[in-house]
Scaffold this active site. Structure first.
Site, PDB file in Angstrom:
ATOM      1  N   GLY A  49      56.646  65.415  34.724  1.00 30.50           N
ATOM      2  CA  GLY A  49      56.439  66.520  35.645  1.00 30.50           C
ATOM      3  C   GLY A  49      55.151  66.369  36.439  1.00 30.50           C
ATOM      4  O   GLY A  49      55.103  66.721  37.633  1.00 30.50           O
ATOM      5  N   GLU A  98      59.387  72.949  35.309  1.00 29.71           N
ATOM      6  CA  GLU A  98      59.569  73.597  34.002  1.00 29.71           C
ATOM      7  C   GLU A  98      59.391  72.501  32.971  1.00 29.71           C
ATOM      8  O   GLU A  98      60.250  71.640  32.804  1.00 29.71           O
ATOM      9  CB  GLU A  98      60.961  74.236  33.923  1.00 29.71           C
ATOM     10  CG  GLU A  98      61.060  75.313  32.852  1.00 29.71           C
ATOM     11  CD  GLU A  98      61.270  74.762  31.469  1.00 29.71           C
ATOM     12  OE1 GLU A  98      60.261  74.599  30.751  1.00 29.71           O
ATOM     13  OE2 GLU A  98      62.409  74.474  31.103  1.00 29.71           O
ATOM     14  N   CYS A 106      62.314  73.339  24.932  1.00 27.52           N
ATOM     15  CA  CYS A 106      60.912  73.475  25.321  1.00 27.52           C
ATOM     16  C   CYS A 106      60.274  74.734  24.754  1.00 27.52           C
ATOM     17  O   CYS A 106      59.060  74.791  24.563  1.00 27.52           O
ATOM     18  CB  CYS A 106      60.792  73.459  26.840  1.00 27.52           C
ATOM     19  SG  CYS A 106      61.847  74.667  27.673  1.00 27.52           S
TER      20      CYS A 106
END
Length: 485
Positions: free
Chosen positions: A235, A252, A286
């Protein structure tokens, strides 16, 4: 559903093979059997997908909001009607248990039903102006095209979570599903929307690998937003590339959720919520509770009940109806988790429950005696391993919870709701739940993290804000006098 069709690219409204020479083999993570293989997409295929999405988006954005709504209503109905078939795909490709598959499908249906409302909620505003005889109009518009990169853990839902609202707010979409889950994270969704009546070419799916296309999916000039769900390390790279190319990134990312149990908590209920928070889908979520923080006065009793409960969890074949803990996604994930557990034990941690690996199935492991600053307490544990830590005061619990680079989810268990709220408000996290699990996602509530857990929010009104842009148009109804006339 036709697996032969789903084992192809979906580009410009056509099902076809990618033009790459390399084959991507889609494996069942439990049995190791091949489900299918894909001829991978090349840079040229990705370019065609983006160009198609951009072309078709112009017509889609002009369609009636009511016509757009019908597509998402149809898609929700299709998922409901084909839930059993979709569940089989989730079990086979993702290694999800029957319970997990049903949970994920339910989330997708809710997501589609909420997306069906978005076309009718694209509201603008008229604002006052200090200039005489002038009106200010603020129009909400789609950005154009959204590039979606989805993960392997909840691929059907986490792809749909970005795809559906992107389409519903008038955008075109290109999806690159994770190479471990190209069907449930990509081509399955294309098939559903094709049947639902979405204009051909508006949604595209490119199944490929980074060694084949590099950063081309990110750098392509067409997408204005890149929506990525996955690890913080990747990310960070996505965000850096997006910034260099003046694109917006919705990220996310990982989590390290703390599950706080106060001395006045309902222990049986807290144990049930903690087990769900850690071991659902083998801990490959997550939001999973990596760290369970226990008030020292109830720690011994909680541990006894918790270990008893965890020991009863059935592990093995995800297709078996009573399996709770199935396989991790691949052998690399197993090896990484084993290495972290071994290092923690070598560093002084005690294993109250030490699971072993059978193939890709890693049995539940519970560790105590880990320092809050230890590597294993700072990392995201994407598997069925959990840490038990103790505290004596609320301030100490909050400090431990905040001792992390992540800030995605969390939970607080106490009979004193006001106390729970005080604790929750002081934890640096995007989401936290009082007397509930750390795993939660609802269609109208903003979902997202703080710190290295991501940037941006999705669901409901937040999706509209993230996936659209605003344009100011002013109208002067008179004749303005300028200073230098």
């Amino acid at each position: 559903m036709d697996t032969v069709q789903l084992a192809q690219q979906y580009i410009a409204g056509r099902w076809r093979d990618g033009s790459g020479e390399k084959k991507l083999v889609d494996l069942n993570p439990y049995s190791g059997d091949s489900i299918c293989d894909f001829a991978v997409a090349t840079r040229e295929d990705v370019d065609q997908a983006y160009r198609s999405a951009a072309t078709e988006q112009r017509g889609w954005s002009k369609q009636s909001a009511y016509a757009q709504r019908t597509v998402f209503e149809n898609a929700a109905r299709i998922v409901q009607e084909r839930a059993d078939e979709i569940a089989e795909l989730i079990v086979a490709e993702v290694g999800g248990t029957r319970l997990k598959a049903g949970f994920e499908i339910g989330l997708v249906i809710d997501c589609l039903k909420e997306a069906a409302t978005l076309p009718l909620r694209m509201e603008g505003r008229i604002l006052a102006s200090p200039v005489e005889d002038t009106e200010n109009f603020v129009f909400r518009k789609p950005v154009g095209v959204v590039g979606v990169i989805s993960p392997f853990n909840f691929p059907f839902f986490l792809s749909m979570k970005c795809v559906a609202p992107s389409l519903a707010t008038g955008n075109g979409v290109v999806v690159k599903p994770h190479e471990e889950t190209p069907i449930t994270g990509g081509t399955l969704i294309a098939s559903i929307f094709e049947e639902a009546g979405l204009p051909a070419g508006l949604l595209n799916v490119t199944v490929t690998e980074i060694p084949v296309i590099g950063d081309y999916f990110l750098e392509h000039p067409v997408p204005r937003i890149l929506a990525f769900t996955g690890s913080t390390a990747v990310g960070r790279h996505v965000g850096e590339v997006a910034a260099r190319h003046f694109k917006k990134a919705i990220l996310e990312l990982g989590g390290n959720s703390a599950f706080i149990v106060c001395e006045d908590a309902d222990l049986d209920y807290a144990v049930d919520a903690a087990v769900f928070s850690r071991f659902t889908h083998q801990g490959q979520i997550c939001m999973s509770a990596n760290r369970i923080l226990l008030h020292s006065s109830i720690a011994t009793e909680f541990k006894q009940r918790f270990i008893t409960k965890v020991s009863e969890l059935r592990t093995g074949d995800p297709a078996a109806p009573d399996t709770i803990v199935g396989p991790l996604i691949n052998a690399r994930a197993v090896a990484s988790l084993e290495q972290k557990v071994d290092a923690a034990v070598d560093g002084g941690a005690t294993a109250l429950l030490r699971g072993s690996a059978q193939g890709n199935v890693f049995a539940p492991t519970v560790l105590e005696g880990v320092a809050a600053s230890a590597d294993i307490a700072q990392d995201e544990l994407f598997g069925p391993v959990v840490l038990l830590l103790e505290f004596d005061t609320d301030d100490e619990a909050i400090a431990i919870a905040n001792n992390s680079d992540f800030g995605l989810s969390g939970a607080v268990h106490t009979r004193d709701i006001a106390r729970g709220m005080r604790i929750a408000r002081r934890v640096d996290t995007g989401m936290i739940h009082i007397n509930d699990a750390t795993i939660a996602d609802e269609p109208i509530v903003p979902f997202g993290g703080e710190k290295q857990s991501g940037i941006g929010r999705l669901n409901g009104p937040a999706s509209i804000d993230e996936l659209t842009t605003l344009q100011w148009v002013s109208v002067n109804h008179g004749r303005r006098i300028y200073p230098y006339q």
